[in-house]
Every structure is written in structure tokens, then in C-alpha cells.
Write an enzyme that holds these catalytic residues in place. Structure first.
Site, PDB file in Angstrom:
ATOM      1  N   GLY A   1       0.793  -1.228   0.000  1.00 54.23           N
ATOM      2  CA  GLY A   1       0.000   0.000   0.000  1.00 54.23           C
ATOM      3  C   GLY A   1       0.823   1.274   0.000  1.00 54.23           C
TER       4      GLY A   1
ATOM      5  N   GLY B   1       5.318  -6.944  -0.390  1.00 52.66           N
ATOM      6  CA  GLY B   1       5.268  -5.984   0.718  1.00 52.66           C
ATOM      7  C   GLY B   1       6.266  -6.309   1.816  1.00 52.66           C
TER       8      GLY B   1
ATOM      9  N   GLY C   1       2.588   2.367  -2.555  1.00 53.94           N
ATOM     10  CA  GLY C   1       2.663   2.954  -3.896  1.00 53.94           C
ATOM     11  C   GLY C   1       3.672   2.287  -4.822  1.00 53.94           C
ATOM     12  N   LYS C   2       4.158   1.096  -4.450  1.00 56.25           N
ATOM     13  CA  LYS C   2       5.122   0.371  -5.292  1.00 56.25           C
ATOM     14  C   LYS C   2       4.534   0.047  -6.656  1.00 56.25           C
ATOM     15  CE  LYS C   2       6.051  -3.387  -3.159  1.00 56.25           C
ATOM     16  NZ  LYS C   2       5.083  -3.397  -2.077  1.00 56.25           N
ATOM     17  N   SER C   3       3.369  -0.609  -6.633  1.00 55.47           N
ATOM     18  CA  SER C   3       2.768  -1.042  -7.899  1.00 55.47           C
ATOM     19  C   SER C   3       2.340   0.154  -8.742  1.00 55.47           C
ATOM     20  CB  SER C   3       1.574  -1.961  -7.643  1.00 55.47           C
ATOM     21  OG  SER C   3       2.046  -3.145  -7.023  1.00 55.47           O
ATOM     22  N   TYR C   4       1.940   1.252  -8.077  1.00 49.55           N
ATOM     23  CA  TYR C   4       1.587   2.468  -8.824  1.00 49.55           C
ATOM     24  C   TYR C   4       2.824   2.992  -9.548  1.00 49.55           C
ATOM     25  CZ  TYR C   4       0.263   7.293  -9.825  1.00 49.55           C
ATOM     26  OH  TYR C   4       0.024   8.487 -10.466  1.00 49.55           O
TER      27      TYR C   4
ATOM     28  N   ASP D   1       8.918  -6.070  -9.039  1.00 44.79           N
ATOM     29  CA  ASP D   1       7.972  -5.546  -8.054  1.00 44.79           C
ATOM     30  C   ASP D   1       8.050  -6.477  -6.842  1.00 44.79           C
ATOM     31  OD1 ASP D   1       5.958  -4.240  -6.749  1.00 44.79           O
ATOM     32  OD2 ASP D   1       4.390  -4.656  -8.224  1.00 44.79           O
TER      33      ASP D   1
END
Length: 486
Positions: free
Chosen positions: A115, A266, A117-120, A263
Site C-alpha cells: 500500500g 510488501g 505505492g510500489k505497484s503504482y 515488483d
């Protein structure tokens, strides 16, 4: 002489805005950025953030960190210092492609808690594309430009996509490759995944379709932090081969570069997720990969074999690659501990040194080395170059010992079964290197049909103009698709 590029891996930090959940909890922002510095202030006494920080914030002092870049994405988009997706691509993606087209291996890793913002940053949402689609799009633009300038140059692009979940490796692009694939290490090739599909792509659309289908195949499990969080690492690899024919000398030169886009799962600690059982095991394996990554000191080697992830990324982390890491953080006081942990980790990663070398004519060299190795192994298996005693053929190969002198002069004793396995592995590698472009294309098309069939049977449509769910081929069957919007 091959060109070298020595230096530490590039580490940047990106701070996202407070999300709706944090705002609802009355969270305050603790992160400030000044130039390349990221400053984390302690939570105010009595706030939810101070309670979440469980004592460590009682140090009551700001923590200062300096990185290659500190990207502020927590404020309004019209702020002069706001870091957009394009800014991130301009700073990291363009450089990655420059390295790739020069023949260097290149890698971008995204790190941080679920949550954050890695994937964003890596993929983006909708029209707000992240670094992976922007880089892939520009890759094909550059290929076309270079071909237009030089008619004697030819490019081929192949992709592979894997998921590492609980230390097991899964091929996301080939439904026939079910279960755990073996990670091997070859003296010339380095670590690689045995039997991993490398599929040919001719356009940005084809590449994005592959990635989309791979994403649909990823293991997703809920945690208390984020119900759509993926508990696995994903590694998307582009293999760029550049062949140039020199008319004057009538010689062909070749450069091959591997571009890895990673990616990471978490990084949150078990006590912050309330995880138990399977979730706790996942977290332990994720942390095993990530702590291994963080063990690398300036003068020491990263202990690669401690985890599958670091073993496969051996080149990218302290080896032959130009590498950048994006550490994603939340500014919320309730995430103080996680943010501090991420910043400390990123600070440690700055110490990892890489020594990148341009990969000139690697396939020609590999073919030559593998040829020599195969001749030697075949001779050993037949017993013509060894001091092996004559055995009764009824005795299994696993009980027959073979003694030989290795390249470095040492005397080695192995079983005949081990030699045979070595021979089979090397023959498989040789077959892959000798595969023609037409054969690669044909194999890609066969895998594409298999993948589409597998997705269709799950009730997921893969047609570009008909994305969505339909009645699965095999009845009865339930499909539950939950869509989340950023």
C-alpha cells in the site's frame, strides 16, 4: 576491450499522498523532503501514530536520510516539486533504456510496505502509466528509430515473467509450466530458471498483453493491510538482442542485454499485519528475501544463496548490471515504524556496488563454451577420459563413481548419474541457444494458445475487445472477480 560501469546501485525514495483510510483515522503527515534529503519527523505524543510507533518514536527527533533522489508525490500535482509518473520515467526509465541499448544489463526494483505505492510507481493505473509500461513503450520507439537510421541493424525482444512465492518459482506466461521451477547456476550463464518460457514480442501491445495475462495468473492473498495485496515478488524480464552486420568487414556483431523490472512483495513486519499461519509463512519468506538483500555491505558480497530472489538477481545486486531501487513510503504517522524501516533499508542498499560490463557477442562465446563442455561431459559419461573402473552395467548410475580432473586442475569425484544430469542440462541450454528466430516465434504462438485456453477455462476472456467474464468452458464453475479502483 569491454566497457565497464562501476558504482553503487542508484537508490531513490518516493512518498505518496495520505490515502482515504489514513485520512479517516486522522493521520498526520510526518515526511518532508529537501533536495535529495528525506526527513521523517517523530509522531506527536498521544496521536494514533505515536501508539503505532510503539515506543521508538520517543526518541523525539527527526531522522534524516540522503538518497540519489527524493521524490515528493504527496502534495497537489501542480506543485513545482511534485514528482509525476513521467518524472520517474524521465529520471530512471530513460537511463535504463540507454544502458540496455548500450549492451549493459539493467534492473529497476520497487521496495516498500504493502500500500505504499510500489505497484503504482511500477505499473500505474489506467492512463496514469507507471515506469514499466512507459519503458516498454519507449523501447519499441527506439528500436524503430535505430532501424530507420541503420538498415544493417536488427533487434529481437523476448520476455519472461516469474512469480516467487514462498521461495518457489512459477512461470506466469506458460500454463504448462505448473508448480515450482528449478533454479540452476551455470559457470557461463550464471543463475537461471530451468525450462522458463522466453516469448518473442514484436510490439508494445503484444508485450502489455503478455504482462496483463501474467498478472491475471499471479497469486493474490488478503492481508489486514490491503486486501488486494500480492504476497509474491514479480520479476518481468526483457531480453534485448542487437545484431549488426558490418558491410566493410562482412562480420556480425551482437550485444545482448537483460532488463529486469522487479515488483517486490510488501516489506511489512508480521506484528503490523496481524498475520498468522500461511500468511505468517509468506511474510517470513518475503522478509528472508529482503533481509538477504539488505545484508550486502560495501566491501562484502550479498549472500545470494540465502534466497531464490537474490540468487536470481545476483547480477543486479552487486554484479554485472546498472541497477536502481525505488523505495516507496507513506507519509502517515500511523505508518511511522514501517516508513522508518523502509528508509533504513534503502539507506543500506546504497552500499551495494555493481560492476557492469557491456555484453559483446555473448551468444557466440556461450555456444563455444557449451560446445567444449558438452564434448567433455559426453567423453566422461562414456568413460573415455576418466580413471573410472569397469562396472557391471546392472549397477545403477547413482552408485557408479567417476573421477576426473576439472578445468582448474582439481580432482573431482561424482556419480555417473550426476554427470548424466549435467550433460542433459547443458544439452538443453545448447538447444535454446541454437534455436532459430522462426522456431522461437512458433513456440511463442503455441504457448500463447495454451495460455488463452487456460484463461478461457477459468472464465476470463482474453480478447482485446471483449475483456471480462463469460461462462466457463467446464461446468459447474464459479468465478469471483473483485475490482478495486485507486
Amino acid at each position: 576491450m569491454a566497457e565497464h560501469g562501476e558504482g553503487n546501485i542508484k537508490v531513490v525514495v518516493r512518498c505518496r499522498p495520505l490515502n482515504s483510510r489514513e485520512i479517516a483515522r486522522g493521520a498526520k503527515s510526518l515526511v518532508r523532503m529537501v533536495g535529495n534529503q528525506t526527513i521523517l519527523d517523530p509522531p506527536e505524543a498521544g496521536t494514533a501514530g505515536a501508539q503505532a510507533a510503539s515506543g521508538r518514536a520517543t526518541e523525539r527527533k527527526p531522522m534524516n536520510f540522503t538518497f540519489d533522489k527524493s521524490y515528493w508525490s504527496a502534495g497537489p500535482r501542480d506543485e513545482p516539486n511534485y514528482c509525476s509518473q513521467q518524472t520517474l520515467y524521465d529520471d530512471l526509465g530513460k537511463e535504463l533504456l540507454d544502458h540496455g541499448f548500450s549492451g549493459f544489463n539493467a534492473c529497476i526494483l520497487a521496495y516498500g510496505q504493502t500500500g505504499s505505492g510500489k505497484s503504482y510507481s511500477m505499473m500505474g493505473y489506467g492512463a496514469d502509466k507507471g515506469i514499466i509500461p512507459l519503458t516498454c513503450s519507449e523501447l519499441f520507439v527506439r528500436v524503430d528509430e535505430k532501424k530507420a537510421i541503420d538498415p544493417h541493424i536488427n533487434f529481437t525482444v523476448e520476455v519472461s515473467y516469474i512469480e516467487i512465492y514462498n521461495e518457489k518459482v512459477r512461470d506466469l506466461l506458460n500454463p504448462k509450466n505448473t508448480g515450482n521451477l528449478r533454479v540452476r547456476e551455470h559457470p557461463s550463464l550464471g543463475p537461471y530458471v530451468e525450462d522458463l518460457s522466453k516469448l518473442v514480442v514484436n510490439s508494445y501491445d503484444e508485450m502489455m498483453q503478455l504482462m496483463d495475462e501474467g498478472n491475471k495468473a499471479r497469486t493474490v492473498a488478503a492481508t489486514n493491510m490491503n486486501e488486494t495485496s500480492s504476497r509474491s515478488h514479480a520479476v518481468f524480464t526483457l531480453l534485448l538482442t542487437m545484431k549488426r552486420h558490418d558491410v566493410d568487414t562482412n562480420l556480425d556483431t551482437e550485444k545482448v542485454s537483460r532488463i529486469s523490472l522487479v515488483d517486490l512483495a510488501g516489506s511489512e513486519r508480521a506484528n503490523s499485519t496481524g498475520a498468522t499461519g500461511q500468511r505468517l509463512k509468506e511474510g517470513a519468506n518475503i522478509n528472508k528475501s529482503l533481509t538477504t538483500l539488505g545484508k550486502g555491505k560495501a566491501e562484502e558480497f550479498v549472500p545470494y544463496r540465502d534466497s531464490v530472489l537474490t540468487w536470481l538477481l545476483k547480477d543486479s545486486l552487486g554484479g554485472n548490471s546498472k541497477t536502481a531501487m525505488i523505495a516507496a513510503i507513506s507519509p502517515a504517522d500511523v505508518q511511522y515504524e514501517e516508513t522508518l524501516s523502509t528508509l533504513r533499508y534503502a539507506d543500506q542498499a546504497k552500499k551495494i556496488k555493481n560492476k557492469a560490463v557491456i555484453n559483446e557477442d555473448p551468444n557466440a562465446r556461450l555456444v563455444r563454451e557449451l560446445k567444449e563442455e558438452l564434448e567433455m561431459l559426453r567423453a566422461r559419461v562414456s568413460g573415455s577420459t576418466t580413471t573410472e573402473a569397469v562396472y557391471d552395467p546392472k549397477i545403477p548410475a547413482s552408485q557408479q563413481k567417476v573421477t576426473y580432473q576439472a578445468k582448474d586442475g582439481t580432482i573431482k569425484t561424482v556419480t555417473k548419474a550426476e554427470l548424466q544430469e549435467q550433460l542433459e542440462t547443458s544439452e538443453k541450454l545448447m538447444q535454446g541457444l541454437n534455436e532459430t528466430w522462426e522456431e522461437k516465434m512458433q513456440r511463442t504462438q503455441e504457448v500463447q494458445k495454451e495460455r488463452e485456453k487456460a484463461l478461457e477455462e477459468l472464465g476470463i476472456s482474453v480478447e482485446k475487445n471483449n475483456v471480462g467474464v463469460h461462462t466457463p468452458k467446464k461446468m459447474p464453475h464459479l468465478v469471483n472477480l473483485v475490482r478495486t479502483f485507486a
